[in-house]
Design a protein around this motif. Structure first.
Motif, mmCIF file in Angstrom:
data_model
loop_
_atom_site.group_PDB
_atom_site.id
_atom_site.type_symbol
_atom_site.label_atom_id
_atom_site.label_comp_id
_atom_site.label_asym_id
_atom_site.label_seq_id
_atom_site.Cartn_x
_atom_site.Cartn_y
_atom_site.Cartn_z
ATOM 1 N N LEU A 76 0.834 -1.204 0.000
ATOM 2 C CA LEU A 76 0.000 0.000 0.000
ATOM 3 C C LEU A 76 0.873 1.261 0.000
ATOM 4 O O LEU A 76 0.633 2.204 -0.764
ATOM 5 N N LEU A 77 1.897 1.238 0.825
ATOM 6 C CA LEU A 77 2.784 2.408 0.906
ATOM 7 C C LEU A 77 3.468 2.678 -0.442
ATOM 8 O O LEU A 77 3.810 3.803 -0.768
ATOM 9 N N ARG A 78 3.671 1.612 -1.216
ATOM 10 C CA ARG A 78 4.368 1.757 -2.508
ATOM 11 C C ARG A 78 3.462 2.231 -3.645
ATOM 12 O O ARG A 78 3.932 2.462 -4.753
ATOM 13 N N ILE A 84 6.645 7.184 -1.817
ATOM 14 C CA ILE A 84 7.521 6.189 -1.185
ATOM 15 C C ILE A 84 8.988 6.562 -1.376
ATOM 16 O O ILE A 84 9.798 6.401 -0.479
ATOM 17 N N LYS A 85 9.297 7.128 -2.543
ATOM 18 C CA LYS A 85 10.687 7.556 -2.761
ATOM 19 C C LYS A 85 11.102 8.580 -1.712
ATOM 20 O O LYS A 85 12.204 8.553 -1.191
ATOM 21 N N GLY A 86 10.186 9.504 -1.408
ATOM 22 C CA GLY A 86 10.475 10.553 -0.431
ATOM 23 C C GLY A 86 10.680 10.018 0.974
ATOM 24 O O GLY A 86 11.392 10.606 1.775
ATOM 25 N N PHE A 87 10.039 8.905 1.290
ATOM 26 C CA PHE A 87 10.104 8.410 2.671
ATOM 27 C C PHE A 87 10.928 7.144 2.854
ATOM 28 O O PHE A 87 11.230 6.761 3.975
ATOM 29 N N GLU A 88 11.277 6.487 1.726
ATOM 30 C CA GLU A 88 11.856 5.139 1.793
ATOM 31 C C GLU A 88 12.982 4.992 2.826
ATOM 32 O O GLU A 88 12.986 4.074 3.629
ATOM 33 N N GLY A 89 13.924 5.945 2.789
ATOM 34 C CA GLY A 89 15.085 5.836 3.674
ATOM 35 C C GLY A 89 14.758 6.031 5.139
ATOM 36 O O GLY A 89 15.592 5.784 6.007
ATOM 37 N N LEU A 102 6.926 -12.194 8.480
ATOM 38 C CA LEU A 102 5.644 -11.771 7.929
ATOM 39 C C LEU A 102 5.655 -11.923 6.405
ATOM 40 O O LEU A 102 6.700 -11.780 5.776
ATOM 41 N N ASP A 103 4.489 -12.198 5.808
ATOM 42 C CA ASP A 103 4.378 -12.308 4.345
ATOM 43 C C ASP A 103 4.749 -10.983 3.695
ATOM 44 O O ASP A 103 5.339 -10.948 2.619
ATOM 45 N N ILE A 104 4.303 -9.923 4.355
ATOM 46 C CA ILE A 104 4.590 -8.613 3.789
ATOM 47 C C ILE A 104 5.069 -7.703 4.910
ATOM 48 O O ILE A 104 4.581 -7.788 6.035
ATOM 49 N N ARG A 105 6.075 -6.895 4.582
ATOM 50 C CA ARG A 105 6.598 -5.997 5.614
ATOM 51 C C ARG A 105 5.549 -4.951 5.961
ATOM 52 O O ARG A 105 4.778 -4.500 5.110
ATOM 53 N N LEU A 106 5.526 -4.551 7.221
ATOM 54 C CA LEU A 106 4.588 -3.527 7.677
ATOM 55 C C LEU A 106 5.373 -2.299 8.123
ATOM 56 O O LEU A 106 6.340 -2.419 8.880
ATOM 57 N N ALA A 107 4.962 -1.135 7.633
ATOM 58 C CA ALA A 107 5.658 0.104 7.996
ATOM 59 C C ALA A 107 5.007 0.725 9.227
ATOM 60 O O ALA A 107 3.780 0.717 9.344
ATOM 61 N N LEU A 108 5.840 1.236 10.148
ATOM 62 C CA LEU A 108 5.302 2.120 11.179
ATOM 63 C C LEU A 108 5.025 3.430 10.456
ATOM 64 O O LEU A 108 5.929 3.999 9.852
ATOM 65 N N ARG A 109 3.789 3.901 10.466
ATOM 66 C CA ARG A 109 3.411 5.022 9.584
ATOM 67 C C ARG A 109 4.387 6.200 9.709
ATOM 68 O O ARG A 109 4.668 6.668 10.812
ATOM 69 N N PRO A 110 4.902 6.652 8.551
ATOM 70 C CA PRO A 110 5.688 7.886 8.557
ATOM 71 C C PRO A 110 4.765 9.086 8.360
ATOM 72 O O PRO A 110 5.102 10.216 8.704
ATOM 73 N N LYS A 239 -5.433 8.885 -7.748
ATOM 74 C CA LYS A 239 -5.094 8.096 -8.945
ATOM 75 C C LYS A 239 -4.307 6.845 -8.560
ATOM 76 O O LYS A 239 -4.584 5.750 -9.050
ATOM 77 N N ALA A 240 -3.342 7.012 -7.679
ATOM 78 C CA ALA A 240 -2.486 5.885 -7.297
ATOM 79 C C ALA A 240 -3.305 4.775 -6.641
ATOM 80 O O ALA A 240 -2.973 3.604 -6.745
ATOM 81 N N LEU A 241 -4.379 5.147 -5.952
ATOM 82 C CA LEU A 241 -5.198 4.138 -5.277
ATOM 83 C C LEU A 241 -6.512 3.862 -6.006
ATOM 84 O O LEU A 241 -7.398 3.225 -5.465
ATOM 85 N N ASP A 242 -6.593 4.375 -7.245
ATOM 86 C CA ASP A 242 -7.787 4.199 -8.066
ATOM 87 C C ASP A 242 -9.070 4.550 -7.299
ATOM 88 O O ASP A 242 -10.043 3.804 -7.286
ATOM 89 N N PHE A 243 -9.033 5.691 -6.667
ATOM 90 C CA PHE A 243 -10.152 6.191 -5.861
ATOM 91 C C PHE A 243 -10.942 7.174 -6.724
ATOM 92 O O PHE A 243 -10.473 8.255 -7.032
ATOM 93 N N LYS A 244 -12.163 6.707 -7.153
ATOM 94 C CA LYS A 244 -12.987 7.561 -8.008
ATOM 95 C C LYS A 244 -14.298 7.878 -7.319
ATOM 96 O O LYS A 244 -14.788 7.075 -6.521
ATOM 97 N N ILE A 245 -14.845 9.018 -7.660
ATOM 98 C CA ILE A 245 -16.166 9.362 -7.142
ATOM 99 C C ILE A 245 -17.059 9.799 -8.307
ATOM 100 O O ILE A 245 -16.552 10.145 -9.383
#
Ligand SMILES: [Zn+2]
Length: 481
Positions: A76-78, A84-89, A102-110, A239-245
């Motif tokens: 989701l973060l990606r 994600i580029k701005g926060f990756e490091g 874990l199957d997928i890494r989980l981020a502590l929210r930045p 757009k990145a999350l395909d959120f339309k109204i």
């Protein structure tokens, strides 16, 4: 008169560490994780008052408080690639549950743009539901590799107020940006913190934003600290999350979003900016206590008893009138020691009561900001206290603005601008043509950080310091935290 501001301005870092620890605001550097501090009871009360202020301003303008999970899955973060580029490091990752990977890494929210947009996509289907304004006040985590600083540069930011809004059109979102700026102005005005508002240059925007507007203030040592940001996100996240109204014309389209945040830095600024060599001076609007009452010992037991009774009576009058107060009874400390402690805690008014006050039905009042004192009749206590509190609030605000304004200079010569910053820090405004390449060159040649340009139109009858074309506006440069 005013107390000296030598330590405060010349050794600000030491001053700040001393105040936080000895004033019992925040214990930093002793918890065994770098970049994470502990709010102590007194500091927590201040934090709570600051939070209440911002919460009130947001609730009044139709924002709704929510609470999202701390963890965000990596996929989701990606979804938004610039983001994600701005926060990756800087992301802390959770990779194990117990012993299992874990199957997928989980981020502590930045920060929470993607997490909130994910749910908005399920909740919001039509323009009829808009505008939507959510906020939450939570911890966010950033793996800071630079030197950390209490409340200012942390790995756990514990007081992150983030607002996220959704709108039908670009213009609606722009209007929301303007509302957010007004809310932050009110907030900083209420705590007496001066600010300059700049649009950040393209190369320094929030990752994933179309525009970033920032509130900056100048700290006692002359360095600039960012204390609030407002972002126009456009359709990048939707757009990145395909959120339309469904839009007004019946079509399906991506909505426009904004986000804006303030943090522990607002509290750091309120402790720092109004200070002097005895410690901070807290504005009455957020001080944990507006008044501290200190008994002055008398010669006999009998007299002492009367002093304490009278003190209690005064305390109750204050409390009944909603003036938060505390009595310092501690028999182990002299009045002088108590003055020192409560000045270091920044309480705006001190009341001293001894046999003289008891026999004359008066109280002795001392102001923290300018050390003026008054002898006030008991009957007039509340009227006078309220007058003095208002006066302190206004005096702090005015003094802080004067201090900041005295540190903003203009120069149309790049070398002179560099020298001003080297010598006295603060902010220097230089004429600028508006081109990125010139802005980057200014940053490089002056070895500073570009804060951006004023959000209001600024007529400059001058030439760009780099290319010598006509300047369109000014660019603000500074050394920053
Ligand atoms: Zn130029």
């Amino acid at each position: 008169m005013q107390l000296t501001r030598e330590k405060w301005s010349k050794n600000f870092s030491e001053w700040f560490d001393w105040v936080l620890r000895e004033g019992e605001f925040y214990d930093y550097g002793r918890y065994p994780i770098k970049g994470m501090g502990v709010w102590m009871p007194y500091g927590f009360k201040l934090r709570q008052n600051v939070i209440n202020l911002i919460r009130k301003l947001l609730d009044l303008t139709g924002h709704e408080e929510v609470l999202f999970p701390l963890l965000i899955p990596e996929d989701l973060l990606r979804r938004e690639s610039t983001h994600i580029k701005g926060f990756e490091g800087e992301v802390f990752w959770v990779t194990k549950g117990g012993d299992e990977d874990l199957d997928i890494r989980l981020a502590l929210r930045p920060t929470s743009e993607v997490a909130i947009t994910w749910m908005e996509n399920l909740w919001i289907k039509s323009y009829k539901q808009l505008p939507k304004k959510y906020y939450q006040i939570v911890s966010v985590f950033r793996y800071e590799t630079k030197a950390t600083r209490p409340m200012i540069r942390l790995r756990e930011i514990t007081t992150f107020k983030e607002a996220h809004t959704v709108h039908e059109t670009y213009e609606d979102a722009q209007k929301q940006v303007e509302e957010a700026i007004e809310i932050y102005k009110k907030f900083f005005d209420e705590i007496g913190i001066p600010y300059v508002i700049s649009e950040r240059p393209e190369w320094d925007r929030f990752a994933g934003a179309l525009h970033t507007y920032a509130f900056d203030t100048i700290m006692p040592d002359g360095r600039v600290m960012q204390i609030g940001t407002v972002h126009h996100l456009g359709q990048n996240f939707s757009k990145a999350l395909d959120f339309k109204i469904q839009k007004r014309d019946g079509s399906l389209d991506y909505p426009h979003q904004t986000s804006y945040g303030i943090s522990d830095r607002a509290i750091a600024s309120v402790i720092s900016i109004h200070g002097d060599d005895h410690g901070p001076v807290l504005p009455p609007s957020v001080s944990p206590y507006k008044v501290v009452l200190i008994p002055i010992p008398a010669k006999s037991e009998d007299e002492n008893k009367r002093v304490l009774e009278y003190l209690q009576e005064i305390y109750e009058i204050l409390i009944k009138n909603n003036i938060s107060s505390i009595i310092d009874y501690d028999p182990e400390k002299t009045p002088g020691e108590k003055y020192y402690i409560w000045e270091l805690k920044g309480v705006p008014i001190r009341i001293e009561i001894g046999p003289r006050e008891v026999s004359s039905n008066t109280v002795f009042i001392k102001r923290r900001d300018n050390l003026e004192s008054y002898k006030v009749k008991k009957d007039e206590l509340i009227i006078r206290i309220n007058e003095i509190l208002n006066d302190i609030q206004e005096n702090l605000r005015k003094r802080a603005w004067e201090f900041m304004n005295s540190k903003i200079k203009y120069s149309n010569d790049i070398n002179e601008a560099k020298k001003i910053i080297e010598k006295e820090l603060g902010i220097v405004e230089v004429p600028w043509c508006g081109k990125n390449e010139c802005g980057l060159k200014i940053e490089e040649l002056t070895d500073t950080r570009v804060l951006g340009y004023p959000i209001e139109e600024r007529r400059v009858n001058d030439k760009c310091v780099i290319c010598k074309m006509n300047a369109k506006t000014v660019l603000r440069i500074a050394k920053t935290y």
